[in-house]
Design an enzyme around this catalytic site. Structure first.
Site, PDB file in Angstrom:
ATOM      1  N   HIS A 275       0.876  -1.183   0.000  1.00  0.00           N
ATOM      2  CA  HIS A 275       0.000   0.000   0.000  1.00  0.00           C
ATOM      3  C   HIS A 275       0.913   1.231   0.000  1.00  0.00           C
ATOM      4  O   HIS A 275       1.563   1.516  -0.999  1.00  0.00           O
ATOM      5  CB  HIS A 275      -0.907  -0.103   1.225  1.00  0.00           C
ATOM      6  CG  HIS A 275      -2.029   0.888   1.287  1.00  0.00           C
ATOM      7  ND1 HIS A 275      -2.347   1.735   0.269  1.00  0.00           N
ATOM      8  CD2 HIS A 275      -2.928   1.160   2.273  1.00  0.00           C
ATOM      9  CE1 HIS A 275      -3.381   2.480   0.626  1.00  0.00           C
ATOM     10  NE2 HIS A 275      -3.752   2.148   1.842  1.00  0.00           N
ATOM     11  N   HIS A 314      -2.633  -2.034 -10.091  1.00  0.00           N
ATOM     12  CA  HIS A 314      -3.553  -1.404  -9.146  1.00  0.00           C
ATOM     13  C   HIS A 314      -4.829  -2.230  -9.077  1.00  0.00           C
ATOM     14  O   HIS A 314      -5.273  -2.755 -10.096  1.00  0.00           O
ATOM     15  CB  HIS A 314      -3.882   0.034  -9.578  1.00  0.00           C
ATOM     16  CG  HIS A 314      -4.350   0.865  -8.442  1.00  0.00           C
ATOM     17  ND1 HIS A 314      -5.657   0.893  -8.043  1.00  0.00           N
ATOM     18  CD2 HIS A 314      -3.677   1.665  -7.583  1.00  0.00           C
ATOM     19  CE1 HIS A 314      -5.761   1.691  -7.001  1.00  0.00           C
ATOM     20  NE2 HIS A 314      -4.583   2.163  -6.698  1.00  0.00           N
ATOM     21  N   ASP A 370       2.913   5.433  -7.251  1.00  0.00           N
ATOM     22  CA  ASP A 370       4.160   5.261  -6.501  1.00  0.00           C
ATOM     23  C   ASP A 370       5.382   5.053  -7.375  1.00  0.00           C
ATOM     24  O   ASP A 370       6.505   5.080  -6.872  1.00  0.00           O
ATOM     25  CB  ASP A 370       4.027   4.068  -5.553  1.00  0.00           C
ATOM     26  CG  ASP A 370       3.090   4.384  -4.417  1.00  0.00           C
ATOM     27  OD1 ASP A 370       3.172   5.504  -3.906  1.00  0.00           O
ATOM     28  OD2 ASP A 370       2.283   3.519  -4.055  1.00  0.00           O
TER      29      ASP A 370
HETATM   30  N1  CMC Z   1       4.306  -7.013 -10.971  1.00  0.00           N
HETATM   31  C1  CMC Z   1       4.158  -8.196 -11.583  1.00  0.00           C
HETATM   32  N2  CMC Z   1       2.989  -8.860 -11.631  1.00  0.00           N
HETATM   33  C2  CMC Z   1       1.935  -8.293 -11.040  1.00  0.00           C
HETATM   34  C3  CMC Z   1       2.022  -7.057 -10.382  1.00  0.00           C
HETATM   35  C4  CMC Z   1       3.265  -6.411 -10.374  1.00  0.00           C
HETATM   36  N3  CMC Z   1       3.414  -5.228  -9.770  1.00  0.00           N
HETATM   37  N4  CMC Z   1       0.805  -6.717  -9.879  1.00  0.00           N
HETATM   38  C5  CMC Z   1      -0.004  -7.727 -10.200  1.00  0.00           C
HETATM   39  N5  CMC Z   1       0.669  -8.684 -10.902  1.00  0.00           N
HETATM   40  C6  CMC Z   1       0.122  -9.906 -11.485  1.00  0.00           C
HETATM   41  C7  CMC Z   1      -0.145 -10.957 -10.430  1.00  0.00           C
HETATM   42  O1  CMC Z   1       0.959 -11.797 -10.247  1.00  0.00           O
HETATM   43  C8  CMC Z   1      -1.320 -11.661 -11.040  1.00  0.00           C
HETATM   44  O2  CMC Z   1      -0.843 -12.513 -12.055  1.00  0.00           O
HETATM   45  P1  CMC Z   1      -1.528 -13.957 -12.312  1.00  0.00           P
HETATM   46  O3  CMC Z   1      -2.916 -13.624 -12.777  1.00  0.00           O
HETATM   47  O4  CMC Z   1      -0.663 -14.576 -13.338  1.00  0.00           O
HETATM   48  O5  CMC Z   1      -1.501 -14.655 -10.991  1.00  0.00           O
HETATM   49  C9  CMC Z   1      -2.121 -10.569 -11.712  1.00  0.00           C
HETATM   50  O6  CMC Z   1      -1.152  -9.555 -12.042  1.00  0.00           O
HETATM   51  C10 CMC Z   1      -3.206  -9.965 -10.851  1.00  0.00           C
HETATM   52  O7  CMC Z   1      -2.605  -9.563  -9.618  1.00  0.00           O
HETATM   53  P2  CMC Z   1      -3.399  -9.407  -8.266  1.00  0.00           P
HETATM   54  O8  CMC Z   1      -2.435  -9.575  -7.125  1.00  0.00           O
HETATM   55  O9  CMC Z   1      -4.608 -10.294  -8.275  1.00  0.00           O
HETATM   56  O10 CMC Z   1      -3.880  -7.920  -8.369  1.00  0.00           O
HETATM   57  P3  CMC Z   1      -4.421  -7.064  -7.164  1.00  0.00           P
HETATM   58  O11 CMC Z   1      -5.440  -6.172  -7.730  1.00  0.00           O
HETATM   59  O12 CMC Z   1      -4.792  -7.909  -6.012  1.00  0.00           O
HETATM   60  O13 CMC Z   1      -3.105  -6.263  -6.722  1.00  0.00           O
HETATM   61  C11 CMC Z   1      -1.561  -4.574  -6.215  1.00  0.00           C
HETATM   62  C12 CMC Z   1      -2.960  -4.887  -6.749  1.00  0.00           C
HETATM   63  C13 CMC Z   1      -1.369  -3.061  -6.215  1.00  0.00           C
HETATM   64  C14 CMC Z   1      -1.449  -5.062  -4.757  1.00  0.00           C
HETATM   65  C15 CMC Z   1      -0.507  -5.278  -7.085  1.00  0.00           C
HETATM   66  O14 CMC Z   1      -0.615  -4.855  -8.436  1.00  0.00           O
HETATM   67  C16 CMC Z   1       0.916  -5.090  -6.578  1.00  0.00           C
HETATM   68  O15 CMC Z   1       1.368  -5.863  -5.711  1.00  0.00           O
HETATM   69  N6  CMC Z   1       1.640  -4.061  -7.109  1.00  0.00           N
HETATM   70  C17 CMC Z   1       2.968  -3.766  -6.635  1.00  0.00           C
HETATM   71  C18 CMC Z   1       2.864  -2.956  -5.369  1.00  0.00           C
HETATM   72  C19 CMC Z   1       2.421  -1.531  -5.638  1.00  0.00           C
HETATM   73  O16 CMC Z   1       2.939  -0.863  -6.539  1.00  0.00           O
HETATM   74  N7  CMC Z   1       1.483  -1.049  -4.801  1.00  0.00           N
HETATM   75  C20 CMC Z   1       1.023   0.332  -4.879  1.00  0.00           C
HETATM   76  C21 CMC Z   1      -0.409   0.412  -5.228  1.00  0.00           C
HETATM   77  S1  CMC Z   1      -0.877   2.065  -5.677  1.00  0.00           S
HETATM   78  C22 CMC Z   1      -0.890   2.903  -4.204  1.00  0.00           C
HETATM   79  C23 CMC Z   1      -2.208   2.862  -3.553  1.00  0.00           C
HETATM   80  O17 CMC Z   1      -3.201   3.348  -4.142  1.00  0.00           O
HETATM   81  O18 CMC Z   1      -2.232   2.354  -2.411  1.00  0.00           O
END
Ligand code: CMC
Length: 435
Positions: A275, A314, A370
Site C-alpha cells: 500500500h 492497481h 508510486d
Molecule cells: N508485478 C508483476 N505482476 C503483477 C504485479 C506487479 N506489480 N501486480 C499484479 N501482478 C500480477 C499478479 O501476479 C497476477 O498474475 P496472475 O494472474 O498470473 O496470478 C495478476 O497480475 C493480478 O494480480 P493481483 O495480485 O490479483 O492484483 P491485485 O489487484 O490484487 O493487486 C496490487 C494490486 C497493487 C497489490 C498489485 O498490483 C501489486 O502488488 N503491485 C505492486 C505494489 C504496488 O505498486 N502497490 C502500490 C499500489 S498504488 C498505491 C495505492 O493506491 O495504495
C-alpha cells in the site's frame, strides 16, 4: 441506496436448485444487490441463510460515498466531482483538503479561515517531543508517526465524543495541522537534529520543508518550485476512496474510537509495502537493479512470477493511473531544480519495456502513483523511510473525510464481517501429558 422501485425489471431472479424455490432480489443503482437480501435464501428454517464469500472485499461495496470517484477502466479520479487533473493544475492542498472535508470548494473567506485554523494548530504538546526522544536513533519514521498520532488521543480526551460535529471538526483541524509537525519531528529525531517549530506565515508545504531542513540559518530558502511540487503530490495523495487504510479508518471508526486512535490504525495499514510502502519498495528495487544492463535479468524474474514490479498494477485502475501521469510531469519539473535522479533512467526503461510486454499488457499492469513519487522524494532529499510518511500527511484528509461520512451515515454500524468456519469440529481437550 437508490431503490429500484416496483419495476420488475430491476430485480434479480434467483432459483435455488437445492430447494427448487425462486427468489426476487432488488437490483439497485450501479448493478448492486444488498447482501442481506440473500439471507432469505435458506434450505431449512435453521439455516443461517446465504452469504457472499469475498476475501479481500474485491467485489463488495461497504459504503455509499460522495467523497471520491474512481473509474478504474477509464483512468478517472475525481474528488467531490472535480477531476484530479484540474485540482492539481489550479488548486492548492489546503483548498483541496477543505473540499474533501466539507464537500464543496471554499469561498475566499472560508479558505482564509480554514488556512488560519490549520496554521494555528500546527504546534504539538511539548510532551510529545519527550515521547519522540524515547525512540531509538534508527527508528522508522512511520513507526514513530503511528505511535505519536495514537498518543495524541491522550492529549485530547474530548475527541472521544465523536457524536458532536463541532468537536469532530476541531479534531480534524488539529490532525491536518499537526501531521507535518509530527512528520518533521520524526525525521529530525532520526537525524539527531533539534526540532524546528512551525512557522505560521509559511504555506502548508513550505512550513513542512522548513521544519525538515532548516539548519543554522534564520530562514531556510524554500524553492517555490519544490514547494509547489510537494503541494501537488499532497493533492494527488489526499484521498483514494475505499482502499486498505481508508477501510481501516472506517472500521476502527465504526466502533466509535476517537479519530487519533483510528488514524493511527490507518497509518499502520498504509505502512505495508503493498500500500503506502510501495514507493519505498520502488526505490529499493531500482537501487537493487542498479543499472540499465541488469534490467533484462530482472524482468525475467518478474515474468517467472518470482517477484513483482513495484509501482506497477492497481486493484482499481486497469487502463492507467491518472495520478501517475501528473506525477511523471512533476518529476521532470523537480529534476530541473535538483538535477536528474540517477535512478530515473532505470525507471524509464522498466516502464518502456513493461508497457510493451505481453505479461504486463495482459494483466493491465501500468505504472501507479508510486512508481515516480519515490524518485521525486529522493531528489528532494527525503530518505526512503519518509516516503510513507509523505503519503500519510495528505491522506489524513481523506481518512478524516471518510470517517466523517461514515459517522453521519445512518446505514453504518460497527463493522463486523462474517466468516466461513472450516476448522476442526468439536473435540475434547487432551491434557498435555497425554498429547
Ligand atoms: N508485478 C508483476 N505482476 C503483477 C504485479 C506487479 N506489480 N501486480 C499484479 N501482478 C500480477 C499478479 O501476479 C497476477 O498474475 P496472475 O494472474 O498470473 O496470478 C495478476 O497480475 C493480478 O494480480 P493481483 O495480485 O490479483 O492484483 P491485485 O489487484 O490484487 O493487486 C496490487 C494490486 C497493487 C497489490 C498489485 O498490483 C501489486 O502488488 N503491485 C505492486 C505494489 C504496488 O505498486 N502497490 C502500490 C499500489 S498504488 C498505491 C495505492 O493506491 O495504495
Amino acid at each position: 441506496m437508490g431503490e429500484s422501485g416496483n419495476d420488475p425489471r430491476n430485480t434479480l431472479s434467483i432459483r435455488d436448485n437445492r430447494t427448487g424455490r425462486n427468489y426476487e432480489v432488488a437490483v439497485h443503482e450501479g448493478d448492486v444487490i444488498r447482501a442481506m437480501d440473500l439471507r432469505q435464501i435458506r434450505v431449512n428454517d435453521d439455516d443461517f441463510g446465504m452469504m457472499a464469500y469475498d476475501p479481500a472485499f474485491t467485489n463488495t461495496a461497504s459504503t455509499r460515498s460522495t467523497v471520491t470517484e474512481i473509474d478504474g477502466d477509464r483512468g478517472i479520479l475525481r474528488y467531490r466531482g472535480y477531476p484530479i487533473e484540474q485540482l492539481a493544475e489550479n488548486s492548492n492542498f489546503l483548498e483541496v483538503a477543505y473540499l474533501l472535508l466539507r464537500g464543496e470548494l471554499p469561498t475566499a473567506d472560508e479558505l482564509a479561515e480554514f488556512t488560519h485554523h490549520i496554521t494555528f494548530h500546527t504546534y504539538i504538546h511539548e510532551n510529545i517531543t519527550k515521547l519522540l526522544n524515547g525512540f531509538r536513533y534508527d527508528a522508522h519514521a512511520m513507526g514513530i508517526m503511528i505511535s505519536s498520532v495514537g498518543a495524541l488521543s491522550t492529549f485530547y480526551p474530548e475527541a472521544k465524543d465523536v457524536h458532536d460535529p463541532d468537536n469532530r471538526w476541531i479534531q480534524m483541524i488539529r490532525l491536518v495541522a499537526k501531521m507535518p509537525t509530527l512528520a518533521a519531528f520524526a525525521y529530525r529525531h532520526h537525524r539527531g537534529l533539534p526540532y524546528v517549530y512551525p512557522e505560521n506565515q509559511l504555506s502548508y508545504a513550505g512550513n513542512f520543508l522548513n521544519m525538515l531542513y532548516r539548519i543554522g540559518v534564520k530562514e531556510y530558502p524554500i524553492d517555490p518550485r519544490l514547494e509547489r511540487a510537494l503541494d501537488i503530490l499532497f493533492i494527488l495523495h489526499a484521498d483514494h476512496e475505499q482502499n486498505c487504510s481508508t477501510t481501516t479508518m472506517r472500521v476502527i471508526g465504526s466502533a466509535h474510537a476517537d479519530p487519533y486512535s483510528a488514524l493511527a490504525g490507518s497509518m499502520a495499514a498504509l505502512y505495508g509495502p503493498l500500500h503506502g510502502g510501495a514507493n519505498e519498495a520502488v526505490l529499493r528495487m531500482l537501487n537493487e537493479i542498479g543499472s540499465v544492463d541488469n534490467i533484462p535479468a530482472f524482468m525475467e524474474s518478474i515474468r517467472k512470477g518470482e517477484r513483482r514490479l513495484m509501482g506497477f498494477g492497481h486493484r482499481v485502475y486497469k487502463s492507467y493511473d491518472p495520478r501517475a501521469s501528473i506525477i511523471k510531469k512533476t518529476a521532470h519539473e523537480v529534476f530541473e531544480v535538483t538535477g536528474k535522479n540517477p535512478l530515473l533512467d532505470i525507471a524509464l526503461e522498466l516502464e518502456r519495456i513493461a508497457l510493451g510486454e505481453e505479461y504486463f499488457v495482459k494483466r493491465n499492469l501500468y505504472p501507479n502513483v508510486d512508481f515516480y513519487s519515490g524518485l521525486i522524494y529522493q531528489a528532494m532529499g527525503f530518505p526512503v523511510e519518509m516516503f510513507p510518511v509523505l503519503f500519510a500527511i495528505p491522506r489524513t484528509v481523506g481518512w478524516l473525510a471518510q470517517w466523517e461520512e461514515m459517522l453521519q451515515d445512518g446505514e453504518q454500524k460497527i463493522a463486523r464481517p462474517r466468516q466461513i468456519y472450516v476448522g476442526a469440529g468439536a473435540r475434547d481437550f487432551v491434557p498435555v501429558e497425554n498429547r
